[in-house]
Write a protein that holds these residues in place. Structure first.
Motif, PDB file in Angstrom:
ATOM      1  N   SER A 197       2.076  11.404  -3.964  1.00 33.06           N
ATOM      2  CA  SER A 197       2.374  10.785  -5.254  1.00 33.06           C
ATOM      3  C   SER A 197       1.375   9.669  -5.528  1.00 33.06           C
ATOM      4  N   ARG A 198       1.223   9.303  -6.781  1.00 33.92           N
ATOM      5  CA  ARG A 198       0.299   8.224  -7.144  1.00 33.92           C
ATOM      6  C   ARG A 198       0.630   6.935  -6.399  1.00 33.92           C
ATOM      7  N   SER A 199       1.915   6.625  -6.298  1.00 35.72           N
ATOM      8  CA  SER A 199       2.315   5.356  -5.684  1.00 35.72           C
ATOM      9  C   SER A 199       1.984   5.286  -4.191  1.00 35.72           C
ATOM     10  N   LYS A 200       1.860   6.434  -3.526  1.00 36.66           N
ATOM     11  CA  LYS A 200       1.587   6.442  -2.086  1.00 36.66           C
ATOM     12  C   LYS A 200       0.136   6.811  -1.760  1.00 36.66           C
ATOM     13  N   SER A 201      -0.688   7.025  -2.764  1.00 36.71           N
ATOM     14  CA  SER A 201      -2.050   7.491  -2.510  1.00 36.71           C
ATOM     15  C   SER A 201      -2.889   6.463  -1.746  1.00 36.71           C
ATOM     16  N   SER A 202      -2.760   5.195  -2.072  1.00 35.10           N
ATOM     17  CA  SER A 202      -3.584   4.187  -1.403  1.00 35.10           C
ATOM     18  C   SER A 202      -3.239   4.048   0.076  1.00 35.10           C
ATOM     19  N   LEU A 203      -2.025   4.384   0.479  1.00 38.44           N
ATOM     20  CA  LEU A 203      -1.635   4.303   1.889  1.00 38.44           C
ATOM     21  C   LEU A 203      -2.467   5.227   2.766  1.00 38.44           C
ATOM     22  N   ASN A 204      -3.025   6.277   2.205  1.00 37.46           N
ATOM     23  CA  ASN A 204      -3.834   7.213   2.964  1.00 37.46           C
ATOM     24  C   ASN A 204      -5.234   6.677   3.271  1.00 37.46           C
ATOM     25  N   PHE A 205      -5.641   5.610   2.614  1.00 39.12           N
ATOM     26  CA  PHE A 205      -6.989   5.085   2.792  1.00 39.12           C
ATOM     27  C   PHE A 205      -7.033   3.705   3.441  1.00 39.12           C
ATOM     28  N   VAL A 206      -5.905   3.150   3.783  1.00 40.07           N
ATOM     29  CA  VAL A 206      -5.843   1.798   4.330  1.00 40.07           C
ATOM     30  C   VAL A 206      -6.554   1.672   5.670  1.00 40.07           C
ATOM     31  N   ASN A 207      -6.383   2.618   6.564  1.00 35.11           N
ATOM     32  CA  ASN A 207      -6.897   2.482   7.929  1.00 35.11           C
ATOM     33  C   ASN A 207      -8.095   3.364   8.264  1.00 35.11           C
ATOM     34  N   ILE A 208      -8.809   3.864   7.249  1.00 32.02           N
ATOM     35  CA  ILE A 208      -9.989   4.665   7.545  1.00 32.02           C
ATOM     36  C   ILE A 208     -11.245   3.801   7.438  1.00 32.02           C
ATOM     37  N   PRO A 209     -12.287   4.140   8.184  1.00 33.08           N
ATOM     38  CA  PRO A 209     -13.537   3.379   8.076  1.00 33.08           C
ATOM     39  C   PRO A 209     -14.198   3.616   6.709  1.00 33.08           C
TER      40      PRO A 209
END
Length: 57
Positions: A33-45
């Motif tokens: 979902s749009r609201s959870k999309s940024s959580l997928n990029f928090v811990n990547i280099p």
């Protein structure tokens, strides 16, 4: 330094995300979902992110 590439297909309510490393191995392939999309990029280099959006009629 090897870099991963992520592609995001933007839709009204969800994003399709696919990520590959420099050898073409799939790291992630899912729809979120749009609201959870940024959580997928928090811990990547640092990486390249390619976005695609289409207008629907």
């Amino acid at each position: 330094m090897s870099q991963s590439v992520y592609g995001i297909d933007l839709a009204k309510h969800s994003f399709s995300i696919q990520g590959e490393n420099h050898q073409g191995k799939v790291l992630i392939h899912k729809t979120v979902s749009r609201s959870k999309s940024s959580l997928n990029f928090v811990n990547i280099p640092p990486t390249i992110i390619d976005m695609e959006a289409r207008e629907t009629s």
